[in-house]
Design an enzyme around this catalytic site. Structure first.
Site, PDB file in Angstrom:
ATOM      1  CE  LYS A 197      -3.689  -2.418   2.525  1.00  0.00           C
ATOM      2  NZ  LYS A 197      -4.470  -2.398   3.794  1.00  0.00           N
ATOM      3  CE1 TYR A 220      -9.162  -3.508   1.468  1.00  0.00           C
ATOM      4  CE2 TYR A 220      -8.275  -1.396   0.768  1.00  0.00           C
ATOM      5  CZ  TYR A 220      -8.098  -2.650   1.325  1.00  0.00           C
ATOM      6  OH  TYR A 220      -6.841  -3.040   1.754  1.00  0.00           O
ATOM      7  CG  PHE A 269     -12.622   1.629   8.573  1.00  0.00           C
ATOM      8  CD1 PHE A 269     -12.164   1.033   7.400  1.00  0.00           C
ATOM      9  CD2 PHE A 269     -13.243   0.823   9.520  1.00  0.00           C
ATOM     10  CE1 PHE A 269     -12.318  -0.326   7.173  1.00  0.00           C
ATOM     11  CE2 PHE A 269     -13.401  -0.543   9.296  1.00  0.00           C
ATOM     12  CZ  PHE A 269     -12.935  -1.118   8.114  1.00  0.00           C
ATOM     13  NE  ARG A 319      -5.954 -12.836   5.209  1.00  0.00           N
ATOM     14  CZ  ARG A 319      -6.704 -11.739   5.292  1.00  0.00           C
ATOM     15  NH1 ARG A 319      -6.626 -10.807   4.347  1.00  0.00           N
ATOM     16  NH2 ARG A 319      -7.525 -11.569   6.301  1.00  0.00           N
ATOM     17  CB  THR A 346      -6.567  -6.692  10.098  1.00  0.00           C
ATOM     18  OG1 THR A 346      -7.012  -7.789   9.298  1.00  0.00           O
ATOM     19  CG2 THR A 346      -7.022  -5.382   9.490  1.00  0.00           C
ATOM     20  NE  ARG A 380      -1.683  -5.931   7.226  1.00  0.00           N
ATOM     21  CZ  ARG A 380      -2.825  -6.473   6.842  1.00  0.00           C
ATOM     22  NH1 ARG A 380      -3.374  -7.468   7.538  1.00  0.00           N
ATOM     23  NH2 ARG A 380      -3.440  -6.030   5.756  1.00  0.00           N
ATOM     24  CG  ASN A 384      -3.023  -2.652   7.346  1.00  0.00           C
ATOM     25  OD1 ASN A 384      -2.982  -2.199   6.202  1.00  0.00           O
ATOM     26  ND2 ASN A 384      -4.008  -3.413   7.773  1.00  0.00           N
ATOM     27  CG  HIS A 432      -4.884  -6.249  -0.056  1.00  0.00           C
ATOM     28  ND1 HIS A 432      -6.051  -6.391   0.676  1.00  0.00           N
ATOM     29  CD2 HIS A 432      -5.042  -7.025  -1.164  1.00  0.00           C
ATOM     30  CE1 HIS A 432      -6.870  -7.200   0.022  1.00  0.00           C
ATOM     31  NE2 HIS A 432      -6.282  -7.603  -1.097  1.00  0.00           N
ATOM     32  CD  GLU A 478      -8.614  -8.814  -3.458  1.00  0.00           C
ATOM     33  OE1 GLU A 478      -7.478  -9.289  -3.240  1.00  0.00           O
ATOM     34  OE2 GLU A 478      -9.428  -8.581  -2.542  1.00  0.00           O
TER      35      GLU A 478
HETATM   36  P1  IDP Z   1      -7.232  -7.268   5.826  1.00  0.00           P
HETATM   37  O1  IDP Z   1      -6.528  -6.151   5.078  1.00  0.00           O
HETATM   38  O2  IDP Z   1      -6.328  -7.863   6.879  1.00  0.00           O
HETATM   39  O3  IDP Z   1      -7.857  -8.298   4.925  1.00  0.00           O
HETATM   40  P2  IDP Z   1      -9.887  -6.095   6.338  1.00  0.00           P
HETATM   41  O4  IDP Z   1     -10.716  -6.312   7.562  1.00  0.00           O
HETATM   42  O5  IDP Z   1     -10.376  -6.645   5.024  1.00  0.00           O
HETATM   43  O6  IDP Z   1      -8.410  -6.601   6.678  1.00  0.00           O
HETATM   44  O7  IDP Z   1      -9.706  -4.509   6.198  1.00  0.00           O
HETATM   45  C1  IDP Z   1      -9.222  -3.945   5.016  1.00  0.00           C
HETATM   46  C2  IDP Z   1      -8.333  -2.779   5.341  1.00  0.00           C
HETATM   47  O8  IDP Z   1      -9.126  -1.748   5.919  1.00  0.00           O
HETATM   48  C3  IDP Z   1      -7.245  -3.049   6.385  1.00  0.00           C
HETATM   49  O9  IDP Z   1      -6.106  -3.672   5.850  1.00  0.00           O
HETATM   50  C4  IDP Z   1      -6.952  -1.644   6.876  1.00  0.00           C
HETATM   51  O10 IDP Z   1      -6.101  -0.953   5.941  1.00  0.00           O
HETATM   52  C5  IDP Z   1      -8.326  -1.002   6.835  1.00  0.00           C
HETATM   53  N1  IDP Z   1      -8.998  -1.014   8.145  1.00  0.00           N
HETATM   54  C6  IDP Z   1      -9.556  -2.078   8.767  1.00  0.00           C
HETATM   55  N2  IDP Z   1     -10.068  -1.723   9.955  1.00  0.00           N
HETATM   56  C7  IDP Z   1      -9.831  -0.392  10.077  1.00  0.00           C
HETATM   57  C8  IDP Z   1     -10.137   0.588  11.085  1.00  0.00           C
HETATM   58  O11 IDP Z   1     -10.724   0.296  12.132  1.00  0.00           O
HETATM   59  N3  IDP Z   1      -9.717   1.874  10.842  1.00  0.00           N
HETATM   60  C9  IDP Z   1      -9.067   2.238   9.696  1.00  0.00           C
HETATM   61  N4  IDP Z   1      -8.761   1.358   8.737  1.00  0.00           N
HETATM   62  C10 IDP Z   1      -9.135   0.062   8.917  1.00  0.00           C
END
Ligand code: IDP
Length: 151
Positions: A9, A49, A57, A85, A91, A102, A112, A115, A126
């Site tokens: 990212k 997304y 968010f 993963r 996450t 991460r 983070n 992806h 994707e």
């Molecule tokens: P993942 O990336 O580990 O699959 P997901 O739950 O699909 O996790 O979330 C997608 C992305 O959304 C996360 O990687 C992160 O960048 C962002 N995200 C998730 N939860 C939050 C939050 O509470 N605040 C801000 N960004 C978030």
């Protein structure tokens, strides 16, 4: 063999982490099948997304993903989705174990670094979203893509 979609990212690209992340995937045993640098626009970020559209968010997430260049990759290997993963980690970096990407490089869930697709179906969706027709070319490097000065 399975494929997965991984993306460094914009925060990861800005911080110069592409090399380290690619290296970890190579060392784990993945084969790189496609890689490109791109600046994601808002419609692409919103599609990628889409499942988070209703989350509080979502706006922040789209701002983040469109804030600079990202590095999109296709990685292939046994159980590619699950293995990716586990390399990437949880996450929320607070919960991500040291040794994961991460866990080693991020502090905050909103930035983070990387992806990775969450299922083989998401991976294929994707890959076509980011690589389109060229995904097929990247998938079969035989014959290799040649670039000619006359092209
Ligand atoms: P993942 O990336 O580990 O699959 P997901 O739950 O699909 O996790 O979330 C997608 C992305 O959304 C996360 O990687 C992160 O960048 C962002 N995200 C998730 N939860 C939050 C939050 O509470 N605040 C801000 N960004 C978030």
């Amino acid at each position: 063999m399975e494929r997965t979609f991984v993306m460094v990212k914009p925060d990861g690209v800005k911080r110069g982490l592409i090399g380290d992340i690619v290296s970890r995937f190579e060392q784990k045993g993945f084969t790189l099948r496609g890689i490109k640098l791109l600046h994601i626009d808002r419609p692409l970020a919103e599609r990628h997304y889409g499942e988070h559209r209703e989350k509080p968010f979502f706006g922040e997430l789209v701002d983040y993903l469109t804030s600079g260049e990202a590095c999109a990759m296709i990685w292939e290997g046994q159980h590619a989705v699950a293995n990716a993963r586990s390399l990437i980690g949880k996450t929320n970096p607070v919960e991500a174990v040291p040794g994961t990407i991460r866990g080693d490089f991020a502090m905050d869930v909103a930035s983070n670094v990387v992806h990775g697709s969450d299922s083989p179906e998401s991976a294929e969706r994707e890959i076509s979203l980011f690589f389109g027709e060229s995904a097929a070319v990247y998938m079969f490097p035989n014959p290799p893509i040649t670039h000619s000065a006359n092209a």
